[in-house]
Motif scaffolding. Structure first.
Motif, short mmCIF file in Angstrom:
data_model
loop_
_atom_site.label_atom_id
_atom_site.label_comp_id
_atom_site.label_asym_id
_atom_site.label_seq_id
_atom_site.Cartn_x
_atom_site.Cartn_y
_atom_site.Cartn_z
N VAL A 138 0.86 -1.19 0.00
CA VAL A 138 0.00 0.00 0.00
C VAL A 138 0.90 1.23 0.00
O VAL A 138 2.04 1.19 0.45
CB VAL A 138 -0.97 0.05 1.21
N HIS A 139 0.35 2.31 -0.51
CA HIS A 139 1.13 3.56 -0.60
C HIS A 139 1.44 4.13 0.78
O HIS A 139 2.54 4.60 1.03
CB HIS A 139 0.36 4.57 -1.45
N ASN A 140 0.46 4.09 1.69
CA ASN A 140 0.62 4.70 3.00
C ASN A 140 -0.18 3.89 4.02
O ASN A 140 -1.40 3.82 3.95
CB ASN A 140 0.11 6.14 2.95
N LEU A 141 0.52 3.28 4.98
CA LEU A 141 -0.15 2.44 5.98
C LEU A 141 -1.17 3.22 6.80
O LEU A 141 -2.28 2.74 7.04
CB LEU A 141 0.88 1.81 6.93
N SER A 142 -0.83 4.43 7.21
CA SER A 142 -1.73 5.18 8.09
C SER A 142 -2.97 5.70 7.36
O SER A 142 -3.97 6.00 7.99
CB SER A 142 -0.99 6.34 8.75
N GLU A 143 -2.93 5.77 6.03
CA GLU A 143 -4.12 6.15 5.27
C GLU A 143 -4.99 4.94 4.95
O GLU A 143 -6.15 5.09 4.60
CB GLU A 143 -3.72 6.84 3.97
N THR A 144 -4.43 3.73 5.07
CA THR A 144 -5.14 2.52 4.70
C THR A 144 -5.69 1.77 5.91
O THR A 144 -6.75 1.16 5.84
CB THR A 144 -4.20 1.58 3.91
N PHE A 145 -4.96 1.82 7.03
CA PHE A 145 -5.33 1.06 8.23
C PHE A 145 -5.38 1.95 9.45
O PHE A 145 -4.76 3.01 9.49
CB PHE A 145 -4.30 -0.06 8.49
N LYS A 146 -6.11 1.47 10.45
CA LYS A 146 -6.11 2.15 11.75
C LYS A 146 -4.76 1.85 12.39
O LYS A 146 -4.31 0.71 12.43
CB LYS A 146 -7.24 1.64 12.63
N ILE A 147 -4.12 2.89 12.92
CA ILE A 147 -2.83 2.74 13.60
C ILE A 147 -3.06 2.94 15.09
O ILE A 147 -3.67 3.94 15.50
CB ILE A 147 -1.79 3.77 13.10
N ARG A 148 -2.61 1.98 15.88
CA ARG A 148 -2.65 2.13 17.34
C ARG A 148 -1.42 2.91 17.75
O ARG A 148 -0.31 2.37 17.73
CB ARG A 148 -2.67 0.77 18.03
N GLU A 149 -1.62 4.15 18.08
CA GLU A 149 -0.50 5.02 18.44
C GLU A 149 0.23 4.50 19.69
O GLU A 149 1.45 4.61 19.77
CB GLU A 149 -0.99 6.45 18.67
N ASP A 150 -0.51 3.94 20.65
CA ASP A 150 0.12 3.47 21.89
C ASP A 150 1.05 2.28 21.65
O ASP A 150 1.96 2.02 22.44
CB ASP A 150 -0.94 3.11 22.94
N LYS A 151 0.84 1.54 20.55
CA LYS A 151 1.68 0.38 20.24
C LYS A 151 2.50 0.58 18.97
O LYS A 151 3.27 -0.28 18.60
CB LYS A 151 0.81 -0.87 20.09
N ASN A 152 2.27 1.72 18.28
CA ASN A 152 2.92 1.98 17.00
C ASN A 152 2.72 0.80 16.06
O ASN A 152 3.67 0.28 15.47
CB ASN A 152 4.41 2.29 17.20
N ALA A 153 1.46 0.38 15.95
CA ALA A 153 1.14 -0.84 15.21
C ALA A 153 -0.12 -0.67 14.37
O ALA A 153 -1.02 0.08 14.72
CB ALA A 153 0.93 -2.00 16.18
N VAL A 154 -0.15 -1.39 13.25
CA VAL A 154 -1.36 -1.50 12.44
C VAL A 154 -2.34 -2.37 13.22
O VAL A 154 -1.98 -3.45 13.70
CB VAL A 154 -1.05 -2.12 11.06
N ASP A 155 -3.56 -1.90 13.38
CA ASP A 155 -4.60 -2.60 14.15
C ASP A 155 -5.60 -3.18 13.16
O ASP A 155 -6.34 -2.45 12.51
CB ASP A 155 -5.27 -1.59 15.08
N LEU A 156 -5.57 -4.50 13.01
CA LEU A 156 -6.42 -5.17 12.03
C LEU A 156 -7.55 -5.96 12.68
O LEU A 156 -7.36 -6.58 13.72
CB LEU A 156 -5.59 -6.16 11.21
N GLU A 157 -8.69 -5.95 12.03
CA GLU A 157 -9.80 -6.88 12.29
C GLU A 157 -10.25 -7.34 10.92
O GLU A 157 -10.92 -6.61 10.20
CB GLU A 157 -10.96 -6.21 13.02
N ILE A 158 -9.85 -8.55 10.56
CA ILE A 158 -10.15 -9.10 9.24
C ILE A 158 -11.36 -10.02 9.38
O ILE A 158 -11.33 -10.97 10.17
CB ILE A 158 -8.94 -9.86 8.67
N SER A 159 -12.40 -9.76 8.61
CA SER A 159 -13.63 -10.54 8.71
C SER A 159 -13.38 -12.00 8.35
O SER A 159 -12.82 -12.32 7.30
CB SER A 159 -14.70 -9.97 7.80
N ALA A 160 -13.83 -12.89 9.24
CA ALA A 160 -13.77 -14.33 9.00
C ALA A 160 -15.14 -14.88 8.64
O ALA A 160 -15.32 -16.09 8.49
CB ALA A 160 -13.24 -15.04 10.26
N ASP A 161 -16.11 -13.99 8.49
CA ASP A 161 -17.49 -14.37 8.17
C ASP A 161 -17.65 -14.51 6.66
O ASP A 161 -17.65 -13.51 5.93
CB ASP A 161 -18.44 -13.30 8.71
N LYS A 162 -17.78 -15.74 6.18
CA LYS A 162 -17.85 -15.99 4.74
C LYS A 162 -19.11 -15.39 4.11
O LYS A 162 -19.18 -15.24 2.90
CB LYS A 162 -17.75 -17.48 4.44
#
Length: 119
Positions: free
Chosen positions: A68-92
């Motif tokens: 992706v061009h820019n992680l912070s524009e594409t995903f929620k960033i957890r500032e307290d952990k300096n991490a991309v915060d993902l919730e990927i749907s497992a519901d088919k």
């Protein structure tokens, strides 16, 4: 199966070089049909692998460097952990393999699935 067992299996079966540093493991959350992960931003300097465990199988997702061009524009960033915060749907039946995290952009991981491997 544990993260270590899945990494060993992929490395043996596919001749890859996955390790704890470049691979994130997630099982489906018990309260909500998602795979959840926080991935430190520094890991995205190289290829990142996601092992998403389901019932009787797991998905191996590979995110290439600069996917992706820019992680912070594409995903929620957890500032307290300096991490991309993902919730990927497992519901088919609803938004399968889409990032459904509030504050994200609905990123679709489907084209990054390398393999679906049975246990």
């Amino acid at each position: 199966m544990s993260k270590k067992h899945l990494i060993d299996r992929i490395n043996t079966q596919f001749g890859e070089n996955l390790n704890a540093g470049n691979t994130c493991f997630s099982s489906i959350n018990k309260s909500k049909q998602v795979w959840w992960a926080n991935i430190h931003l520094s890991k995205f300097a190289d290829e990142v692998h996601l092992l998403l465990a389901g019932t009787g199988h797991f998905l191996w997702v590979t995110l290439p460097k600069d996917f992706v061009h820019n992680l912070s524009e594409t995903f929620k960033i957890r500032e307290d952990k300096n991490a991309v915060d993902l919730e990927i749907s497992a519901d088919k039946d609803s938004r399968y393999l889409i990032d459904v995290k509030s504050g994200g952009t609905g990123f679709d991981f489907r084209k990054y699935v390398r393999e679906e491997v049975g246990y």
